[in-house]
Design a protein around this motif. Structure first.
Motif, PDB file in Angstrom:
ATOM      1  N   LEU A 137       0.853  -1.191   0.000  1.00  0.00           N
ATOM      2  CA  LEU A 137       0.000   0.000   0.000  1.00  0.00           C
ATOM      3  C   LEU A 137       0.885   1.236   0.000  1.00  0.00           C
ATOM      4  N   GLU A 138       0.356   2.340  -0.550  1.00  0.00           N
ATOM      5  CA  GLU A 138       1.146   3.571  -0.681  1.00  0.00           C
ATOM      6  C   GLU A 138       1.087   4.422   0.584  1.00  0.00           C
ATOM      7  N   ASP A 139       2.216   5.078   0.857  1.00  0.00           N
ATOM      8  CA  ASP A 139       2.289   6.127   1.891  1.00  0.00           C
ATOM      9  C   ASP A 139       1.840   5.659   3.269  1.00  0.00           C
ATOM     10  N   VAL A 140       2.217   4.444   3.647  1.00  0.00           N
ATOM     11  CA  VAL A 140       1.848   3.938   4.973  1.00  0.00           C
ATOM     12  C   VAL A 140       2.577   4.761   6.037  1.00  0.00           C
ATOM     13  N   PRO A 141       1.862   5.362   6.976  1.00  0.00           N
ATOM     14  CA  PRO A 141       2.515   6.174   8.017  1.00  0.00           C
ATOM     15  C   PRO A 141       3.447   5.319   8.880  1.00  0.00           C
ATOM     16  N   ALA A 142       4.555   5.895   9.282  1.00  0.00           N
ATOM     17  CA  ALA A 142       5.481   5.198  10.167  1.00  0.00           C
ATOM     18  C   ALA A 142       4.940   5.179  11.589  1.00  0.00           C
ATOM     19  N   GLN A 143       5.332   4.167  12.352  1.00  0.00           N
ATOM     20  CA  GLN A 143       4.901   4.088  13.741  1.00  0.00           C
ATOM     21  C   GLN A 143       5.331   5.333  14.518  1.00  0.00           C
ATOM     22  N   GLU A 144       6.510   5.882  14.181  1.00  0.00           N
ATOM     23  CA  GLU A 144       6.991   7.070  14.881  1.00  0.00           C
ATOM     24  C   GLU A 144       6.033   8.247  14.730  1.00  0.00           C
ATOM     25  N   LEU A 145       5.404   8.368  13.550  1.00  0.00           N
ATOM     26  CA  LEU A 145       4.452   9.456  13.343  1.00  0.00           C
ATOM     27  C   LEU A 145       3.257   9.308  14.285  1.00  0.00           C
ATOM     28  N   VAL A 146       2.735   8.101  14.388  1.00  0.00           N
ATOM     29  CA  VAL A 146       1.582   7.865  15.254  1.00  0.00           C
ATOM     30  C   VAL A 146       1.952   8.128  16.715  1.00  0.00           C
ATOM     31  N   LEU A 147       3.143   7.665  17.111  1.00  0.00           N
ATOM     32  CA  LEU A 147       3.587   7.861  18.489  1.00  0.00           C
ATOM     33  C   LEU A 147       3.813   9.334  18.823  1.00  0.00           C
ATOM     34  N   SER A 148       4.127  10.143  17.817  1.00  0.00           N
ATOM     35  CA  SER A 148       4.320  11.574  18.061  1.00  0.00           C
ATOM     36  C   SER A 148       3.002  12.346  18.024  1.00  0.00           C
ATOM     37  N   LEU A 149       1.955  11.734  17.470  1.00  0.00           N
ATOM     38  CA  LEU A 149       0.638  12.376  17.450  1.00  0.00           C
ATOM     39  C   LEU A 149      -0.140  12.111  18.737  1.00  0.00           C
ATOM     40  N   THR A 150       0.063  10.951  19.346  1.00  0.00           N
ATOM     41  CA  THR A 150      -0.755  10.605  20.520  1.00  0.00           C
ATOM     42  C   THR A 150      -0.557  11.547  21.704  1.00  0.00           C
ATOM     43  N   PRO A 151       0.647  12.127  21.924  1.00  0.00           N
ATOM     44  CA  PRO A 151       0.761  13.054  23.067  1.00  0.00           C
ATOM     45  C   PRO A 151       0.567  14.526  22.705  1.00  0.00           C
ATOM     46  N   THR A 152       0.343  14.843  21.425  1.00  0.00           N
ATOM     47  CA  THR A 152       0.232  16.255  21.060  1.00  0.00           C
ATOM     48  C   THR A 152      -1.010  16.881  21.671  1.00  0.00           C
ATOM     49  N   GLU A 153      -0.898  18.119  22.102  1.00  0.00           N
ATOM     50  CA  GLU A 153      -2.044  18.812  22.700  1.00  0.00           C
ATOM     51  C   GLU A 153      -2.841  19.599  21.661  1.00  0.00           C
ATOM     52  N   ASP A 154      -2.450  19.482  20.395  1.00  0.00           N
ATOM     53  CA  ASP A 154      -3.138  20.215  19.333  1.00  0.00           C
ATOM     54  C   ASP A 154      -4.249  19.396  18.691  1.00  0.00           C
ATOM     55  N   ALA A 155      -4.576  18.259  19.268  1.00  0.00           N
ATOM     56  CA  ALA A 155      -5.724  17.458  18.842  1.00  0.00           C
ATOM     57  C   ALA A 155      -6.403  16.942  20.097  1.00  0.00           C
ATOM     58  N   PRO A 156      -7.727  16.837  20.105  1.00  0.00           N
ATOM     59  CA  PRO A 156      -8.425  16.389  21.317  1.00  0.00           C
ATOM     60  C   PRO A 156      -8.259  14.897  21.553  1.00  0.00           C
ATOM     61  N   THR A 157      -8.252  14.502  22.803  1.00  0.00           N
ATOM     62  CA  THR A 157      -8.338  13.087  23.118  1.00  0.00           C
ATOM     63  C   THR A 157      -9.738  12.603  22.733  1.00  0.00           C
ATOM     64  N   VAL A 158      -9.927  11.287  22.701  1.00  0.00           N
ATOM     65  CA  VAL A 158     -11.256  10.759  22.398  1.00  0.00           C
ATOM     66  C   VAL A 158     -12.259  11.230  23.447  1.00  0.00           C
ATOM     67  N   ALA A 159     -11.848  11.256  24.720  1.00  0.00           N
ATOM     68  CA  ALA A 159     -12.751  11.715  25.787  1.00  0.00           C
ATOM     69  C   ALA A 159     -13.116  13.181  25.598  1.00  0.00           C
ATOM     70  N   GLU A 160     -12.132  14.009  25.260  1.00  0.00           N
ATOM     71  CA  GLU A 160     -12.405  15.432  25.031  1.00  0.00           C
ATOM     72  C   GLU A 160     -13.301  15.624  23.814  1.00  0.00           C
ATOM     73  N   TYR A 161     -13.061  14.843  22.787  1.00  0.00           N
ATOM     74  CA  TYR A 161     -13.887  14.929  21.573  1.00  0.00           C
ATOM     75  C   TYR A 161     -15.349  14.612  21.892  1.00  0.00           C
ATOM     76  N   LEU A 162     -15.566  13.561  22.675  1.00  0.00           N
ATOM     77  CA  LEU A 162     -16.931  13.198  23.052  1.00  0.00           C
ATOM     78  C   LEU A 162     -17.574  14.273  23.919  1.00  0.00           C
ATOM     79  N   ASP A 163     -16.804  14.884  24.789  1.00  0.00           N
ATOM     80  CA  ASP A 163     -17.337  15.965  25.630  1.00  0.00           C
ATOM     81  C   ASP A 163     -17.781  17.153  24.779  1.00  0.00           C
ATOM     82  N   ILE A 164     -17.051  17.400  23.696  1.00  0.00           N
ATOM     83  CA  ILE A 164     -17.364  18.542  22.840  1.00  0.00           C
ATOM     84  C   ILE A 164     -18.549  18.247  21.932  1.00  0.00           C
ATOM     85  N   PHE A 165     -18.540  17.071  21.290  1.00  0.00           N
ATOM     86  CA  PHE A 165     -19.504  16.796  20.218  1.00  0.00           C
ATOM     87  C   PHE A 165     -20.632  15.846  20.597  1.00  0.00           C
TER      88      PHE A 165
END
Length: 238
Positions: free
Chosen positions: A188-216
């Motif tokens: 498959l094309e352009d498969v994201p690296a594990q490092e990318l996912v691991l660097s997205l999970t702690p970022t504060e610029d996207a809501p957690t699933v719990a925060e997302y549910l609280d908002i929407f």
């Protein structure tokens, strides 16, 4: 001023933004709105296959697909994290996310982030619910969180991959589809690296699933300052 206000009151309640949107959707002839949500999650325990994550999420997907139409998407599991895109009606997807959190302890779920959410998508990327495991050769287990620019780029890269992957997966039982799912990094094309996912999970610029549910997916509860004053103020008279 008083005359203008009196005219508005006599005209009755005005349409809300939701009223306008639903009216526009109805005029376009649509009867079902499809939502797409993409979230990433960190796993507290290294995985050597997709089995445990698949077992939990497949039950959740099957449960809510049987209620109000099929939920489609793609679960890509890495040793330390996963990417999950789900497509369906908004109430279905919210119910899936709530169960992901409630059963997170079963798979030692760590940090989660919703990196993409779109209601009324033009069409689905996937025609079924697919699962694949991507064994990462990296020994890195922790990544620093991305800044705002990096988070947007990372989310874009993941969405680009998912958009390309959907048409490549013809059917869950198709031989060629199974071959691609068994070796996603090569086939498959352009498969994201594990490092990318691991660097997205702690970022504060996207809501957690719990925060997302609280908002929407939580009732709006607004405390007006005037309601916190005693004695209560008398109603306005016009």
């Amino acid at each position: 001023m008083a005359d203008a206000l009196r005219s508005q009151l006599e005209a009755g309640p005005r349409d809300s933004l939701l009223d306008v949107i639903l009216n526009r959707v109805q005029k376009s002839g649509k009867t079902v709105l499809t939502t797409r949500i993409v979230y990433v999650a960190r796993l507290a325990q290294r995985q050597n296959s997709s089995d445990s994550v698949r077992a939990l999420l497949s039950r959740v997907i099957e449960k809510h697909s049987s209620v109000d139409g099929e939920i489609t998407g793609f679960l890509l599991v890495y040793p330390l994290c996963y990417i999950h895109v789900i497509e369906g009606k908004t109430p279905q997807l919210m119910a899936v996310l709530r169960e992901v959190l409630s059963h997170g302890a079963d798979i030692r779920l760590g940090e989660t982030r919703v990196v993409s959410s779109c209601e009324d998508v033009p069409g689905r990327h996937f025609n079924g619910w697919y699962v694949a495991y991507n064994p990462s050769g990296t020994t890195v287990e922790h990544m620093d969180p991305l800044d705002a620019f990096g988070a947007v780029k990372g989310a874009t890269d993941i969405n680009t991959f998912l958009r390309k992957a959907g048409p490549e997966l013809l059917a869950p039982t198709d031989h060629e589809t199974r071959r691609k799912l068994s070796n996603v990094d090569a086939l498959l094309e352009d498969v994201p690296a594990q490092e990318l996912v691991l660097s997205l999970t702690p970022t504060e610029d996207a809501p957690t699933v719990a925060e997302y549910l609280d908002i929407f997916d939580a009732p709006v509860n607004v405390d007006l300052e005037s309601e916190q004053v005693w004695p209560m103020q008398p109603p306005l008279k016009y």
